[in-house]
Design a protein around this motif. Structure first.
Motif, PDB file in Angstrom:
ATOM      1  N   ALA A  26       0.797  -1.087  -0.045  1.00  0.00           N
ATOM      2  CA  ALA A  26       0.139  -0.137  -0.037  1.00  0.00           C
ATOM      3  C   ALA A  26       1.048   1.209  -0.026  1.00  0.00           C
ATOM      4  O   ALA A  26       1.762   1.283   0.600  1.00  0.00           O
ATOM      5  CB  ALA A  26      -1.018   0.164   1.122  1.00  0.00           C
ATOM      6  N   ILE A  27       0.517   2.179  -0.908  1.00  0.00           N
ATOM      7  CA  ILE A  27       1.168   3.503  -0.936  1.00  0.00           C
ATOM      8  C   ILE A  27       0.469   4.462  -0.315  1.00  0.00           C
ATOM      9  O   ILE A  27      -0.842   4.729  -1.028  1.00  0.00           O
ATOM     10  CB  ILE A  27       1.835   4.015  -2.155  1.00  0.00           C
ATOM     11  N   PHE A  28       0.615   5.105   0.836  1.00  0.00           N
ATOM     12  CA  PHE A  28      -0.221   6.006   1.406  1.00  0.00           C
ATOM     13  C   PHE A  28       0.060   7.391   1.022  1.00  0.00           C
ATOM     14  O   PHE A  28       1.362   7.978   1.129  1.00  0.00           O
ATOM     15  CB  PHE A  28      -0.224   6.132   2.796  1.00  0.00           C
ATOM     16  N   ASN A  29      -0.672   8.055   0.157  1.00  0.00           N
ATOM     17  CA  ASN A  29      -0.567   9.659  -0.430  1.00  0.00           C
ATOM     18  C   ASN A  29      -1.286  10.451   0.935  1.00  0.00           C
ATOM     19  O   ASN A  29      -2.246  10.831   0.669  1.00  0.00           O
ATOM     20  CB  ASN A  29      -1.137   9.771  -1.510  1.00  0.00           C
ATOM     21  N   ARG A  30      -0.261  11.087   1.554  1.00  0.00           N
ATOM     22  CA  ARG A  30      -0.547  11.589   2.851  1.00  0.00           C
ATOM     23  C   ARG A  30      -1.159  10.176   3.846  1.00  0.00           C
ATOM     24  O   ARG A  30      -1.380   9.503   3.400  1.00  0.00           O
ATOM     25  CB  ARG A  30      -1.648  12.699   2.710  1.00  0.00           C
ATOM     26  N   SER A  31      -1.516  10.637   5.111  1.00  0.00           N
ATOM     27  CA  SER A  31      -1.740   9.369   5.987  1.00  0.00           C
ATOM     28  C   SER A  31      -2.041   9.909   7.157  1.00  0.00           C
ATOM     29  O   SER A  31      -2.617  11.166   7.614  1.00  0.00           O
ATOM     30  CB  SER A  31      -0.222   8.628   5.952  1.00  0.00           C
ATOM     31  N   HIS A  32      -1.901   9.183   8.392  1.00  0.00           N
ATOM     32  CA  HIS A  32      -2.291   9.605   9.569  1.00  0.00           C
ATOM     33  C   HIS A  32      -1.487  10.626  10.204  1.00  0.00           C
ATOM     34  O   HIS A  32      -1.805  11.204  11.235  1.00  0.00           O
ATOM     35  CB  HIS A  32      -2.355   8.314  10.710  1.00  0.00           C
ATOM     36  N   TYR A  33      -0.432  10.966   9.421  1.00  0.00           N
ATOM     37  CA  TYR A  33       0.419  12.015   9.991  1.00  0.00           C
ATOM     38  C   TYR A  33      -0.240  13.325   9.752  1.00  0.00           C
ATOM     39  O   TYR A  33       0.247  14.212  10.516  1.00  0.00           O
ATOM     40  CB  TYR A  33       1.951  11.848   9.415  1.00  0.00           C
ATOM     41  N   GLU A  34      -0.916  13.393   9.020  1.00  0.00           N
ATOM     42  CA  GLU A  34      -1.845  14.782   8.688  1.00  0.00           C
ATOM     43  C   GLU A  34      -2.493  15.265  10.144  1.00  0.00           C
ATOM     44  O   GLU A  34      -2.547  16.401  10.233  1.00  0.00           O
ATOM     45  CB  GLU A  34      -2.839  14.629   7.594  1.00  0.00           C
ATOM     46  N   ASP A  35      -2.864  14.055  10.759  1.00  0.00           N
ATOM     47  CA  ASP A  35      -3.425  14.328  12.204  1.00  0.00           C
ATOM     48  C   ASP A  35      -2.609  14.819  13.284  1.00  0.00           C
ATOM     49  O   ASP A  35      -2.844  15.483  14.338  1.00  0.00           O
ATOM     50  CB  ASP A  35      -4.112  13.148  12.738  1.00  0.00           C
ATOM     51  N   VAL A  36      -1.243  15.152  12.985  1.00  0.00           N
ATOM     52  CA  VAL A  36      -0.098  15.751  13.785  1.00  0.00           C
ATOM     53  C   VAL A  36       0.641  16.808  12.973  1.00  0.00           C
ATOM     54  O   VAL A  36       1.464  17.505  13.492  1.00  0.00           O
ATOM     55  CB  VAL A  36       0.766  14.835  14.596  1.00  0.00           C
ATOM     56  N   LEU A  37       0.093  17.003  11.727  1.00  0.00           N
ATOM     57  CA  LEU A  37       0.630  18.147  10.893  1.00  0.00           C
ATOM     58  C   LEU A  37      -0.289  19.185  10.462  1.00  0.00           C
ATOM     59  O   LEU A  37      -0.337  20.046  11.472  1.00  0.00           O
ATOM     60  CB  LEU A  37       1.092  17.603   9.448  1.00  0.00           C
ATOM     61  N   VAL A  38      -1.183  18.970   9.551  1.00  0.00           N
ATOM     62  CA  VAL A  38      -2.187  20.149   9.328  1.00  0.00           C
ATOM     63  C   VAL A  38      -3.207  20.393  10.747  1.00  0.00           C
ATOM     64  O   VAL A  38      -3.510  21.628  10.879  1.00  0.00           O
ATOM     65  CB  VAL A  38      -3.062  19.868   8.068  1.00  0.00           C
ATOM     66  N   SER A  39      -3.611  19.187  11.198  1.00  0.00           N
ATOM     67  CA  SER A  39      -4.333  19.409  12.453  1.00  0.00           C
ATOM     68  C   SER A  39      -3.669  20.213  13.540  1.00  0.00           C
ATOM     69  O   SER A  39      -4.445  21.190  14.362  1.00  0.00           O
ATOM     70  CB  SER A  39      -4.842  17.877  13.057  1.00  0.00           C
ATOM     71  N   ARG A  40      -2.576  20.083  13.646  1.00  0.00           N
ATOM     72  CA  ARG A  40      -1.649  20.843  14.712  1.00  0.00           C
ATOM     73  C   ARG A  40      -1.372  22.165  14.149  1.00  0.00           C
ATOM     74  O   ARG A  40      -1.807  23.267  14.897  1.00  0.00           O
ATOM     75  CB  ARG A  40      -0.422  20.100  14.728  1.00  0.00           C
ATOM     76  N   VAL A  41      -0.900  22.328  13.115  1.00  0.00           N
ATOM     77  CA  VAL A  41      -0.625  23.600  12.515  1.00  0.00           C
ATOM     78  C   VAL A  41      -1.758  24.679  12.397  1.00  0.00           C
ATOM     79  O   VAL A  41      -1.653  25.830  12.685  1.00  0.00           O
ATOM     80  CB  VAL A  41       0.181  23.732  11.127  1.00  0.00           C
ATOM     81  N   ARG A  42      -2.876  24.080  11.933  1.00  0.00           N
ATOM     82  CA  ARG A  42      -4.168  24.877  11.489  1.00  0.00           C
ATOM     83  C   ARG A  42      -5.057  24.865  12.757  1.00  0.00           C
ATOM     84  O   ARG A  42      -6.141  25.388  12.820  1.00  0.00           O
ATOM     85  CB  ARG A  42      -4.719  24.633  10.294  1.00  0.00           C
ATOM     86  N   GLY A  43      -4.623  24.156  13.811  1.00  0.00           N
ATOM     87  CA  GLY A  43      -5.397  24.141  15.117  1.00  0.00           C
ATOM     88  C   GLY A  43      -6.517  23.631  14.882  1.00  0.00           C
ATOM     89  O   GLY A  43      -7.671  23.850  15.649  1.00  0.00           O
ATOM     90  N   LEU A  44      -6.899  22.558  14.126  1.00  0.00           N
ATOM     91  CA  LEU A  44      -8.143  21.737  13.706  1.00  0.00           C
ATOM     92  C   LEU A  44      -8.616  21.195  15.304  1.00  0.00           C
ATOM     93  O   LEU A  44      -9.689  20.858  15.501  1.00  0.00           O
ATOM     94  CB  LEU A  44      -7.938  20.786  12.718  1.00  0.00           C
ATOM     95  N   VAL A  45      -7.494  20.772  16.159  1.00  0.00           N
ATOM     96  CA  VAL A  45      -7.748  20.175  17.309  1.00  0.00           C
ATOM     97  C   VAL A  45      -7.003  20.762  18.594  1.00  0.00           C
ATOM     98  O   VAL A  45      -5.791  21.283  18.182  1.00  0.00           O
ATOM     99  CB  VAL A  45      -7.680  18.516  17.287  1.00  0.00           C
ATOM    100  N   PRO A  46      -7.300  20.705  19.807  1.00  0.00           N
ATOM    101  CA  PRO A  46      -6.609  21.405  20.753  1.00  0.00           C
ATOM    102  C   PRO A  46      -5.073  20.534  20.809  1.00  0.00           C
ATOM    103  O   PRO A  46      -5.107  19.367  20.672  1.00  0.00           O
ATOM    104  CB  PRO A  46      -7.351  21.353  22.229  1.00  0.00           C
TER     105      PRO A  46
END
Ligand code: AMP
Ligand code: MG
Length: 281
Positions: free
Chosen positions: A117-137
């Motif tokens: 399986a090749i993941f184009n983006r992944s669960h890491y978005e949840d510590v990247l965009v979510s963190r940088v853009r404040g999507l979660v506390p």
């Protein structure tokens, strides 16, 4: 020489210290030739992985916009036999996905034995965009590194070979690529205002990537930082790492296939004999 820098938890990485523009002392022509050779070896190894069905392979691609995730995937697929490989893009989560834990949408795409399986983006978005853009506390994303490590450890325990690539592009090269897309009308469909907006958070993303890489690098699920300003070098570095990951398993997989072959021959002979002895029909 290893073209990508391995990070496996022993030493912390600082992205500013890795030059995105290196060429490994190769010309573009040499790089392309080496990619062809490695690509052919990958095709053979992928077949062995598939038919021996001992392991699965998970390739995670992360990187900023224009870093070349799509391009790198296309290159790997060129050498793949296609039946055993699957590409999974991770987009903005749907409301249903958001109603669950962040790994809920990821786990079903983990490759089964024999599969890649090749993941184009992944669960890491949840510590990247979510963190940088404040999507979660912060207290939510803070706990996710540990969840990711446990998740990847679970996959490893189930014979999954895990390769995580960060495609490392410079800020200048990103600007060039974004402006190129504007100039070439047939590439304009790739444009998104979002890309320019994300660019304003360059340094915050750098910090988030460094944390994701350093906190989730383990010997069984290492990160590879791939200098990605040169597309041919990026593709070569990714392919080299994939081949080097698979190569040590070659003999084991071949042995398994020999055993399967021997067993098939025994069964076939027994069947023939039964036809002779029993008269058959
Ligand atoms: P692209 O890879 O260009 O098709 O864009 C996919 C978009 O989905 C990117 O802007 C990602 O940041 C976004 N995305 C992917 N996963 C997540 C996530 N878990 N949370 C928020 N946004 C995400
Ligand atoms: Mg995009």
């Amino acid at each position: 020489m290893a073209y990508a820098q391995r990070v496996d938890g022993r030493k912390k990485v600082r992205l500013a210290e890795i030059d995105p523009h290196v060429d490994g002392g190769l010309s573009k022509a040499q790089g392309k030739l080496e990619l062809q050779q490695l690509g052919q070896e990958f095709a053979e190894l992928e077949d062995l992985l598939f038919y021996a069905s001992h392991h699965s392979l998970l390739i995670i691609l992360q990187g900023r916009d224009t870093a070349g995730k799509d391009g790198a995937i296309r290159r790997v697929l060129e050498f793949s036999n296609a039946q055993s490989i699957r590409v999974v893009p991770f987009k903005v989560p749907t409301p249903r996905e958001l109603a669950h834990d962040f790994l809920w949408r990821v786990h079903p795409h983990a490759p089964g034995r024999g599969m890649t399986a090749i993941f184009n983006r992944s669960h890491y978005e949840d510590v990247l965009v979510s963190r940088v853009r404040g999507l979660v506390p912060p207290e939510v994303w803070e706990r996710r590194y540990q969840h990711i490590n446990h998740f990847e450890s679970l996959l490893h325990d189930s014979n999954t070979l895990i390769l995580k690539f960060y495609l490392h592009i410079s800020k200048e090269e990103q600007e060039r690529r974004l402006l190129d897309r504007e100039k070439e009308t047939e590439k304009a469909w790739k444009l998104s205002v979002q890309d320019w907006k994300e660019r304003e958070y360059w340094d915050a993303y750098t910090a988030a990537y460094e944390d994701a890489i350093n906190r989730c690098a383990t010997p069984h699920a290492p990160w590879y930082v791939v200098p990605a300003d040169r597309k041919w070098y990026r593709d070569l570095a990714v392919m080299q790492r994939i081949v080097e990951e698979l190569r040590p398993h070659r003999e084991t997989w071949l042995q398994t296939l020999r055993k399967i072959g021997d067993q098939a021959l025994v069964e076939l002979r027994a069947y023939r004999q039964s036809l002779q002895g029993g008269g058959g029909d």
